[in-house]
Design a protein around this motif. Structure first.
Motif, PDB file in Angstrom:
ATOM      1  N   LEU A  95       0.829  -1.210   0.000  1.00  0.00           N
ATOM      2  CA  LEU A  95       0.000   0.000   0.000  1.00  0.00           C
ATOM      3  C   LEU A  95       0.862   1.260   0.000  1.00  0.00           C
ATOM      4  O   LEU A  95       1.895   1.327   0.657  1.00  0.00           O
ATOM      5  CB  LEU A  95      -0.904   0.045   1.239  1.00  0.00           C
ATOM      6  CG  LEU A  95      -1.980  -1.020   1.413  1.00  0.00           C
ATOM      7  CD1 LEU A  95      -2.862  -0.665   2.613  1.00  0.00           C
ATOM      8  CD2 LEU A  95      -2.837  -1.175   0.171  1.00  0.00           C
ATOM      9  N   GLU A  96       0.406   2.235  -0.744  1.00  0.00           N
ATOM     10  CA  GLU A  96       0.975   3.580  -0.679  1.00  0.00           C
ATOM     11  C   GLU A  96      -0.108   4.466  -0.068  1.00  0.00           C
ATOM     12  O   GLU A  96      -1.140   4.705  -0.694  1.00  0.00           O
ATOM     13  CB  GLU A  96       1.333   4.075  -2.079  1.00  0.00           C
ATOM     14  CG  GLU A  96       2.436   3.251  -2.739  1.00  0.00           C
ATOM     15  CD  GLU A  96       2.510   3.489  -4.241  1.00  0.00           C
ATOM     16  OE1 GLU A  96       3.310   4.314  -4.662  1.00  0.00           O
ATOM     17  OE2 GLU A  96       1.750   2.843  -4.990  1.00  0.00           O
ATOM     18  N   ILE A  97       0.129   4.884   1.171  1.00  0.00           N
ATOM     19  CA  ILE A  97      -0.882   5.678   1.873  1.00  0.00           C
ATOM     20  C   ILE A  97      -0.493   7.152   1.837  1.00  0.00           C
ATOM     21  O   ILE A  97       0.660   7.499   2.111  1.00  0.00           O
ATOM     22  CB  ILE A  97      -1.018   5.201   3.336  1.00  0.00           C
ATOM     23  CG1 ILE A  97      -1.586   3.778   3.359  1.00  0.00           C
ATOM     24  CG2 ILE A  97      -1.895   6.156   4.150  1.00  0.00           C
ATOM     25  CD1 ILE A  97      -1.689   3.159   4.735  1.00  0.00           C
ATOM     26  N   ALA A 150      -1.239  -4.552 -10.464  1.00  0.00           N
ATOM     27  CA  ALA A 150      -2.058  -3.418 -10.880  1.00  0.00           C
ATOM     28  C   ALA A 150      -2.127  -2.489  -9.678  1.00  0.00           C
ATOM     29  O   ALA A 150      -2.092  -2.936  -8.537  1.00  0.00           O
ATOM     30  CB  ALA A 150      -3.448  -3.886 -11.273  1.00  0.00           C
ATOM     31  N   GLU A 151      -2.202  -1.203  -9.942  1.00  0.00           N
ATOM     32  CA  GLU A 151      -2.248  -0.231  -8.851  1.00  0.00           C
ATOM     33  C   GLU A 151      -3.629   0.417  -8.847  1.00  0.00           C
ATOM     34  O   GLU A 151      -4.014   1.073  -9.816  1.00  0.00           O
ATOM     35  CB  GLU A 151      -1.155   0.819  -9.066  1.00  0.00           C
ATOM     36  CG  GLU A 151      -1.152   1.896  -8.006  1.00  0.00           C
ATOM     37  CD  GLU A 151       0.026   2.865  -8.163  1.00  0.00           C
ATOM     38  OE1 GLU A 151       0.753   2.756  -9.167  1.00  0.00           O
ATOM     39  OE2 GLU A 151       0.194   3.731  -7.299  1.00  0.00           O
ATOM     40  N   ILE A 152      -4.361   0.192  -7.767  1.00  0.00           N
ATOM     41  CA  ILE A 152      -5.705   0.785  -7.676  1.00  0.00           C
ATOM     42  C   ILE A 152      -5.568   2.109  -6.944  1.00  0.00           C
ATOM     43  O   ILE A 152      -5.145   2.162  -5.794  1.00  0.00           O
ATOM     44  CB  ILE A 152      -6.670  -0.147  -6.924  1.00  0.00           C
ATOM     45  CG1 ILE A 152      -6.597  -1.566  -7.502  1.00  0.00           C
ATOM     46  CG2 ILE A 152      -8.091   0.384  -6.998  1.00  0.00           C
ATOM     47  CD1 ILE A 152      -7.183  -2.610  -6.595  1.00  0.00           C
ATOM     48  N   THR A 173      -2.075   2.800 -18.660  1.00  0.00           N
ATOM     49  CA  THR A 173      -0.959   1.899 -18.380  1.00  0.00           C
ATOM     50  C   THR A 173      -0.014   2.647 -17.458  1.00  0.00           C
ATOM     51  O   THR A 173       0.051   3.869 -17.468  1.00  0.00           O
ATOM     52  CB  THR A 173      -0.205   1.494 -19.663  1.00  0.00           C
ATOM     53  OG1 THR A 173       0.215   2.683 -20.318  1.00  0.00           O
ATOM     54  CG2 THR A 173      -1.086   0.680 -20.586  1.00  0.00           C
ATOM     55  N   LYS A 174       0.679   1.873 -16.678  1.00  0.00           N
ATOM     56  CA  LYS A 174       1.530   2.439 -15.629  1.00  0.00           C
ATOM     57  C   LYS A 174       2.734   3.148 -16.245  1.00  0.00           C
ATOM     58  O   LYS A 174       3.442   2.593 -17.075  1.00  0.00           O
ATOM     59  CB  LYS A 174       1.974   1.285 -14.736  1.00  0.00           C
ATOM     60  CG  LYS A 174       3.012   1.612 -13.742  1.00  0.00           C
ATOM     61  CD  LYS A 174       2.397   2.081 -12.460  1.00  0.00           C
ATOM     62  CE  LYS A 174       3.513   2.500 -11.509  1.00  0.00           C
ATOM     63  NZ  LYS A 174       3.056   3.456 -10.535  1.00  0.00           N
ATOM     64  N   GLU A 175       2.994   4.364 -15.757  1.00  0.00           N
ATOM     65  CA  GLU A 175       4.210   5.020 -16.226  1.00  0.00           C
ATOM     66  C   GLU A 175       5.404   4.444 -15.471  1.00  0.00           C
ATOM     67  O   GLU A 175       5.286   3.996 -14.349  1.00  0.00           O
ATOM     68  CB  GLU A 175       4.253   6.510 -16.079  1.00  0.00           C
ATOM     69  CG  GLU A 175       3.228   7.436 -15.508  1.00  0.00           C
ATOM     70  CD  GLU A 175       1.916   6.972 -14.997  1.00  0.00           C
ATOM     71  OE1 GLU A 175       1.909   6.091 -14.111  1.00  0.00           O
ATOM     72  OE2 GLU A 175       0.895   7.499 -15.428  1.00  0.00           O
TER      73      GLU A 175
HETATM   74 MG    MG Z   1       2.731   4.130  -6.933  1.00  0.00          MG
END
Ligand code: MG
Ligand code: ADP
Length: 504
Positions: free
Chosen positions: A35-37, A238-240, A289-291
């Motif tokens: 997680l990135e909070i 995947a990043e939500i 798409t993710k950078e």
């Molecule tokens: Mg990130």
């Protein structure tokens, strides 16, 4: 997207794929989450300017030329934001960098007129910490925190009431954030939520973030991947983005895990991308798409000096640390004989813990009873009325008054629930309600005996059966006595007297 509906966690499964098969399939897979909070720091002014950070002001009244990145202006770092980051770092046992660097992260978006966000990249202020989460059985798990860095927030796009137009509100531009990045140590949606709650608890203990999720002061990006059980290699994630409720995080992860497993088992491949959770539909959708990091052209911001944190500041902040959640939980567990899990629940916020301790201070002999009532009836009532503990309709003194009456056997635990409800709605104290409703427990043996005799006389059949060996009928007699006394007879006495009378 038809394969997605099959694994919908809400159970809208396709008839051709029984859910049992899916569950079996899931057993072959391991979920990996990091997680990135983003915690908005509770400073009064912005991270690089003197504009206020107060929530809810009319659009574009709280952004100045620095927040907007006008040419020629110079950002000045907010010392309070630095202290808060240090505070967090110390609380998670991390390394505080004596030297960290602000970088420009370049990208274009309408809510970022500067064309870059100031963040920390290679050298963050906080690195290598950890937090423990607690499972319901009391087992502890340590979750690594890779880093926590300072950065500024962007503005916000507005659509509501603009009939086809998009408005930009830059009030939030330059608001200080602490981005807290976990290791990919979380193995289920449940663990992810427990970790997120723990961070939420901690930042509020430290008073560095108000934790208000509706206002966006505390939100997270969930990175989710799956891998075959036993495999060491991480799957593609995947990043939500930007999930701002515990419930949504849990649902989004469930959905995403099912989607990825389904996709791979059908011969497809997960692509690294950014997805958005739609709470109305209960699904995640691809956003872009993710950078890669090099797309952002990070470079040290030439307008800001490297951030130096001297040992004296670290020591000063260390001395200002309050009792931390884990310390408090440990103390409560040993001081009051509570389970690790209960102590964890009671220390979820400082307010809840001090409410509990205030109750116990008034009924020192009943710490477990107090814990049960605070976590049981009181929590349920607060939840039902959508109140937090600070706005409880029942003060600790009032609840203690009720517990005293259970402790001295004036009322039974069962009647106490009725008294609690009346206290909650009327705001009156336990003694007044017990007296007014005549709920005082009957402890007079002679009176209980009289009731028992009446009931024996009224039920000769059951009495004969009981005496002939049908022991199970004992419960019937207990029930009759409690019914006849409206639940007020002291249960222990009823048991004892019934045993004697029925067999004599
Ligand atoms: Mg990130
Ligand atoms: P970025 O900054 O590009 O989002 P990072 O490498 O800093 O990427 O990782 C961000 C978050 O993603 C961290 O919390 C990390 O633990 C998590 N993460 C990285 N790889 C995976 C993976 N394969 N599966 C799940 N989470 C991951």
């Amino acid at each position: 997207m038809s394969n997605v509906a099959v694994t919908d966690p809400n159970g809208r499964g396709s008839p051709s794929e029984p859910r049992e098969n899916l569950r079996a399939a899931h057993d072959n897979w391991e979920t990996v989450i990091g997680l990135e909070i983003h915690a908005q720091l509770a400073t009064r002014s912005k991270i690089f300017s003197g504009s206020p950070t107060a929530y809810g002001a009319p659009p574009n009244t709280q952004a100045n030329l620095i927040d907007l990145g006008y040419p020629g202006v110079l950002p000045v770092l907010n010392a309070e934001a630095v202290r808060m980051a240090v505070k967090f770092g110390l609380a998670i046992g991390a390394r505080i960098a004596s030297h960290s660097v602000f970088a420009r992260k370049n990208y274009f978006y309408p809510d970022l007129p500067k064309g870059y966000q100031i963040s920390q990249y290679e050298l963050p202020i906080v690195a290598q910490g950890a937090l423990d989460i607690l499972h319901e059985d009391g087992a502890r798990k340590r979750i690594g925190i890779t880093r926590a860095h300072l950065e500024e927030d962007a503005g916000k796009s507005l659509h509501e009431g603009l009939a086809g137009w998009t408005g930009i509100d830059l009030n939030r531009a330059g608001t200080p954030l602490l981005e807290i990045v976990s290791e990919p140590d979380l193995r289920s949606a449940r663990e992810a939520v427990a970790y997120m709650k723990k961070v939420h608890t901690l930042v509020r203990y430290l008073e560095i973030c108000d934790g208000n999720m509706q206002e966006g002061s505390f939100r997270c990006d969930a990175n989710v991947s799956v891998r075959r059980r036993g495999s060491e290699k991480l799957g593609t994630r995947a990043e939500i983005k930007n999930v701002n409720s515990f419930r949504f995080v849990e649902k989004a992860i469930h959905y995403e895990v099912a989607r990825q497993i389904e996709l791979i088992e059908a011969g497809g491949r997960v692509v690294q991308e950014t997805r958005l959770y739609d709470p109305d539909k209960g699904e995640t959708r691809s956003m872009r798409t993710k950078e890669e990091a090099n797309d952002y052209r990070y470079f040290p911001d030439p307008d800001l000096l490297p951030l130096a944190v001297p040992p004296s500041l670290i020591e000063e902040v260390r001395r200002s640390l309050p009792e931390l959640p884990d310390q408090k939980a440990e103390r409560l567990a040993s001081q009051y004989g509570l389970s690790a899990y209960d102590a964890g629940v009671l220390t979820a916020s400082r307010e809840l813990a001090s409410y509990y301790e205030e109750v116990v201070r008034r009924v020192p002999g009943e710490p477990k009873l107090a814990a049960n009532w605070v976590m049981g009836e009181l929590a349920a009532a607060l939840n039902r009325d959508n109140l937090d503990i600070a706005r409880s309709r029942l003060s600790p003194a009032r609840l203690a008054g009720l517990l005293e009456r259970i402790g001295d056997a004036t009322i039974s635990g069962k009647i106490a629930k009725e008294v609690f409800e009346a206290m909650w709605t009327s705001g009156r104290d336990a003694d007044a309600i017990i007296a007014e409703k005549g709920l005082k427990q009957i402890t007079d043996s002679a009176a209980i005996e009289r009731v028992i005799e009446e009931i024996m006389a009224k039920n000769p059949g059951q009495l004969a059966d009981y005496r002939a060996g049908k022991d199970k009928l004992f419960g019937f007699f207990v029930g009759q006595v409690m019914k006849a006394t409206q639940g007020k007879a002291n249960p222990a006495q009823v048991n004892e007297l019934l045993k004697r009378k029925l067999s004599s």
